[in-house]
Design a protein around this motif. Structure first.
Motif, PDB file in Angstrom:
ATOM      1  N   LEU A  88      27.028  50.962 -19.510  1.00 32.76           N
ATOM      2  CA  LEU A  88      28.073  49.955 -19.379  1.00 32.76           C
ATOM      3  C   LEU A  88      29.152  50.181 -20.428  1.00 32.76           C
ATOM      4  O   LEU A  88      28.848  50.479 -21.587  1.00 32.76           O
ATOM      5  CB  LEU A  88      27.520  48.542 -19.548  1.00 32.76           C
ATOM      6  N   ARG A  89      30.394  50.000 -20.009  1.00 30.19           N
ATOM      7  CA  ARG A  89      31.555  50.107 -20.895  1.00 30.19           C
ATOM      8  C   ARG A  89      32.367  48.826 -20.766  1.00 30.19           C
ATOM      9  O   ARG A  89      32.800  48.458 -19.670  1.00 30.19           O
ATOM     10  CB  ARG A  89      32.416  51.312 -20.511  1.00 30.19           C
ATOM     11  N   ALA A  90      32.552  48.124 -21.874  1.00 33.75           N
ATOM     12  CA  ALA A  90      33.305  46.868 -21.866  1.00 33.75           C
ATOM     13  C   ALA A  90      34.742  47.099 -22.299  1.00 33.75           C
ATOM     14  O   ALA A  90      35.035  47.957 -23.140  1.00 33.75           O
ATOM     15  CB  ALA A  90      32.641  45.853 -22.789  1.00 33.75           C
ATOM     16  N   PHE A  91      35.652  46.289 -21.742  1.00 35.69           N
ATOM     17  CA  PHE A  91      37.063  46.331 -22.074  1.00 35.69           C
ATOM     18  C   PHE A  91      37.536  44.930 -22.465  1.00 35.69           C
ATOM     19  O   PHE A  91      36.775  43.968 -22.420  1.00 35.69           O
ATOM     20  CB  PHE A  91      37.880  46.856 -20.895  1.00 35.69           C
ATOM     21  N   GLU A  92      38.781  44.830 -22.830  1.00 39.21           N
ATOM     22  CA  GLU A  92      39.360  43.539 -23.194  1.00 39.21           C
ATOM     23  C   GLU A  92      39.355  42.600 -21.991  1.00 39.21           C
ATOM     24  O   GLU A  92      39.776  42.969 -20.893  1.00 39.21           O
ATOM     25  CB  GLU A  92      40.790  43.761 -23.683  1.00 39.21           C
ATOM     26  N   ASN A  93      38.855  41.391 -22.186  1.00 40.69           N
ATOM     27  CA  ASN A  93      38.909  40.387 -21.133  1.00 40.69           C
ATOM     28  C   ASN A  93      40.328  39.870 -20.946  1.00 40.69           C
ATOM     29  O   ASN A  93      41.168  39.959 -21.846  1.00 40.69           O
ATOM     30  CB  ASN A  93      37.991  39.201 -21.472  1.00 40.69           C
ATOM     31  N   LYS A  94      40.595  39.307 -19.782  1.00 38.84           N
ATOM     32  CA  LYS A  94      41.889  38.677 -19.540  1.00 38.84           C
ATOM     33  C   LYS A  94      42.132  37.582 -20.569  1.00 38.84           C
ATOM     34  O   LYS A  94      41.228  36.821 -20.891  1.00 38.84           O
ATOM     35  CB  LYS A  94      41.936  38.096 -18.128  1.00 38.84           C
ATOM     36  N   GLY A  95      43.324  37.520 -21.096  1.00 36.50           N
ATOM     37  CA  GLY A  95      43.632  36.588 -22.170  1.00 36.50           C
ATOM     38  C   GLY A  95      43.644  37.244 -23.534  1.00 36.50           C
ATOM     39  O   GLY A  95      43.880  36.588 -24.548  1.00 36.50           O
ATOM     40  N   GLY A  96      43.367  38.561 -23.568  1.00 38.08           N
ATOM     41  CA  GLY A  96      43.399  39.291 -24.821  1.00 38.08           C
ATOM     42  C   GLY A  96      42.133  39.180 -25.650  1.00 38.08           C
ATOM     43  O   GLY A  96      42.172  39.407 -26.863  1.00 38.08           O
ATOM     44  N   TYR A  97      41.005  38.857 -25.022  1.00 35.05           N
ATOM     45  CA  TYR A  97      39.749  38.703 -25.753  1.00 35.05           C
ATOM     46  C   TYR A  97      39.020  40.043 -25.858  1.00 35.05           C
ATOM     47  O   TYR A  97      38.592  40.614 -24.856  1.00 35.05           O
ATOM     48  CB  TYR A  97      38.850  37.685 -25.057  1.00 35.05           C
ATOM     49  N   GLU A  98      38.898  40.533 -27.081  1.00 32.59           N
ATOM     50  CA  GLU A  98      38.239  41.817 -27.320  1.00 32.59           C
ATOM     51  C   GLU A  98      36.723  41.666 -27.273  1.00 32.59           C
ATOM     52  O   GLU A  98      36.178  40.675 -27.756  1.00 32.59           O
ATOM     53  CB  GLU A  98      38.648  42.376 -28.683  1.00 32.59           C
ATOM     54  N   PRO A  99      36.005  42.659 -26.718  1.00 34.99           N
ATOM     55  CA  PRO A  99      34.548  42.586 -26.679  1.00 34.99           C
ATOM     56  C   PRO A  99      33.936  42.823 -28.057  1.00 34.99           C
ATOM     57  O   PRO A  99      34.503  43.519 -28.896  1.00 34.99           O
ATOM     58  CB  PRO A  99      34.167  43.701 -25.704  1.00 34.99           C
ATOM     59  N   VAL A 100      32.770  42.243 -28.281  1.00 35.61           N
ATOM     60  CA  VAL A 100      32.033  42.472 -29.526  1.00 35.61           C
ATOM     61  C   VAL A 100      31.521  43.902 -29.571  1.00 35.61           C
ATOM     62  O   VAL A 100      31.554  44.558 -30.615  1.00 35.61           O
ATOM     63  CB  VAL A 100      30.872  41.463 -29.647  1.00 35.61           C
ATOM     64  N   ASN A 101      31.049  44.403 -28.427  1.00 27.84           N
ATOM     65  CA  ASN A 101      30.581  45.784 -28.302  1.00 27.84           C
ATOM     66  C   ASN A 101      31.262  46.458 -27.123  1.00 27.84           C
ATOM     67  O   ASN A 101      31.629  45.792 -26.142  1.00 27.84           O
ATOM     68  CB  ASN A 101      29.057  45.827 -28.110  1.00 27.84           C
ATOM     69  N   ARG A 102      31.421  47.753 -27.221  1.00 24.93           N
ATOM     70  CA  ARG A 102      32.077  48.514 -26.158  1.00 24.93           C
ATOM     71  C   ARG A 102      31.097  49.236 -25.246  1.00 24.93           C
ATOM     72  O   ARG A 102      31.399  49.501 -24.089  1.00 24.93           O
ATOM     73  CB  ARG A 102      33.023  49.556 -26.778  1.00 24.93           C
ATOM     74  N   ASN A 103      29.921  49.606 -25.770  1.00 26.44           N
ATOM     75  CA  ASN A 103      28.999  50.466 -25.026  1.00 26.44           C
ATOM     76  C   ASN A 103      27.598  49.866 -25.010  1.00 26.44           C
ATOM     77  O   ASN A 103      27.150  49.275 -25.997  1.00 26.44           O
ATOM     78  CB  ASN A 103      28.928  51.857 -25.657  1.00 26.44           C
ATOM     79  N   SER A 104      26.912  50.052 -23.888  1.00 29.30           N
ATOM     80  CA  SER A 104      25.551  49.551 -23.771  1.00 29.30           C
ATOM     81  C   SER A 104      24.787  50.373 -22.739  1.00 29.30           C
ATOM     82  O   SER A 104      25.379  50.945 -21.811  1.00 29.30           O
ATOM     83  CB  SER A 104      25.548  48.080 -23.362  1.00 29.30           C
TER      84      SER A 104
END
Length: 267
Positions: A159-175
């Motif tokens: 899994l790869r996380a990106f910025e959520n709508k609204g400019g919310y950065e993820p705590v982790n990028r990779n899982s």
């Protein structure tokens, strides 16, 4: 002629559930696909009771393109991140079954799957979850072995996380996510017609790890499933941690799901 059509349809549905009902896992997907030219509609609710009651409702449409490809589209609404229920976002899922070795009451199948989500929630959890929590991508492999009334399945994905709508950065990028699922057909003992109620029991181990960090969990999720007239499915499950070192919403969660399937919806 009408009687012949109904008998043929009944035979098809009975055969479908006789060989694969016990691999309709509640918390994960098997390598097998839903029937070709079929449409499934799911309404699901998940939630937890501590520190206070919160829940998420999911509406999902599933389409069997052919025996190799199926796709899902999902919308999420919850009060996990605010005091009132609100629309969170959507996701899309696709699975391609690329290997099958089938025989009587036995098969082994492998599939590749991918998922993408677009979510607008604030991000503070260490878990990357594309089921209403994170915007991101997921890709992986799943293998399923069916032997008579027992089906066992394992999956591994990135899994790869990106910025959520609204400019919310993820705590982790990779899982990394992994699952081991087992399903057993408890009833009927012998199939005689498609109107018989199926009762399936499941036990699933669900886990994730965040590479380079001491953040991981493994949950156990027992479940019971009822299938009525080969078209209506009801799932009940509860997941609880065996080990947990990750801040997340998914621990100690119940799941209630109703699914209805339509067959041969297009030529």
């Amino acid at each position: 002629m009408t009687k012949y059509i109904w008998l043929t349809l009944a035979g098809m549905l009975t055969a479908l559930f006789q060989v694969s009902a016990q691999e309709l896992y509640v918390n994960s997907e098997p390598a097998s696909n839903m029937a070709a030219k079929s449409l499934g509609i799911r309404l699901e609710n998940q939630g937890y009771f501590k520190p206070d009651y919160r829940n998420r409702t999911t509406l999902e449409a599933m389409l069997g393109i052919n025996k190799y490809i199926m796709v899902h589209g999902t919308a999420y609404m919850s009060d996990f991140y605010q005091d009132k229920q609100r629309f969170e976002g959507v996701s899309a899922y696709a699975k391609y079954r690329f290997y099958s070795a089938d025989s009587v009451q036995r098969h082994f199948r492998m599939a590749a799957f991918a998922k993408a989500s677009s979510i607008r929630n604030v991000q503070y959890n260490q878990e990357i979850s594309l089921e209403g929590d994170n915007t991101g991508l997921q890709g992986g492999l799943v293998a399923t072995q069916l032997v008579h009334k027992l089906a066992v399945s394992g999956s591994l994905s990135y899994l790869r996380a990106f910025e959520n709508k609204g400019g919310y950065e993820p705590v982790n990028r990779n899982s990394i996510a992994y699952a081991l699922s087992a399903g057993y057909l408890l009833f009927p003992k012998k199939y005689t017609n498609y109107e018989q109620t199926n009762i399936n029991l499941y036990a699933e181990l669900l886990g994730k790890s965040n590479p380079g960090k001491a953040q991981y969990y493994i949950d156990i999720a027992p479940a019971v499933q009822f299938i009525f007239n080969s078209v209506l499915r009801v799932d009940l499950s509860y997941r609880t941690p065996l080990t947990n070192r990750m801040l997340r919403n998914t621990q100690n969660m119940y799941l209630v799901r109703v699914e209805y399937n339509l067959f041969n919806i297009f030529n």
